[in-house]
Design a protein around this motif. Sequence first.
Motif, short mmCIF file in Angstrom:
data_model
loop_
_atom_site.label_atom_id
_atom_site.label_comp_id
_atom_site.label_asym_id
_atom_site.label_seq_id
_atom_site.Cartn_x
_atom_site.Cartn_y
_atom_site.Cartn_z
N ASP A 176 65.87 -18.54 -52.27
CA ASP A 176 66.45 -19.14 -53.46
C ASP A 176 67.04 -20.50 -53.08
N GLY A 225 66.27 -24.81 -50.70
CA GLY A 225 65.16 -23.88 -50.63
C GLY A 225 64.15 -24.15 -49.53
N ARG A 226 64.45 -25.06 -48.64
CA ARG A 226 63.57 -25.39 -47.51
C ARG A 226 64.38 -25.37 -46.22
N ILE A 280 59.26 -20.16 -44.03
CA ILE A 280 59.97 -20.50 -45.27
C ILE A 280 59.29 -21.67 -45.97
N LYS A 334 60.12 -16.07 -49.21
CA LYS A 334 60.70 -16.69 -50.40
C LYS A 334 62.21 -16.77 -50.26
N GLY A 387 56.02 -20.79 -47.64
CA GLY A 387 56.06 -19.78 -48.68
C GLY A 387 55.78 -18.35 -48.23
N ASP A 421 59.15 -9.80 -41.74
CA ASP A 421 58.79 -10.68 -42.87
C ASP A 421 57.43 -11.33 -42.64
#
Length: 147
Positions: A114, A142-143, A106, A112, A109, A73
Amino acid sequence: LRRAIQTTIMRGGTSKGIFLAAADLPAPGALRDAVILRIFGSPDPRQIDGLGGADTLTSKLAIIGPPSVPSADVDYTFGQVSFVEAKVDYGGNCGNISSAVGPYAIDKGFVKVDASEQQRVVRVHNTNTGALLQCTVQLSEGRAAVE
């Protein structure tokens, strides 16, 4: 080089590191190392003019960028910044700093997620060793979740 470079100071395990986005830095080489040394305030045993902590546990660097291998990633390059001499050592890795790469990726950014996800595995390509690390990151809204 006269421009702002966004920095993030993160703790990973028993170490503290300066996290930088690869895109914010010059290409690998002497200029990049000079910029990094300036950010840390090196060489200076106290690192008084920079963000380094004047100790091997707190003069660590993580450079994060897009993956250069399809199985990852993000790419992660570790650097140990000397406070005694003008040197950044890219010859190894730090497991403590590695543990913070997933949360950084994460929150900045690079990966990504949800808002409904509870956790995410971030696949990290360590460019120093060629190893593929897997960091499981707990999430909240989301964090990366922090204690």
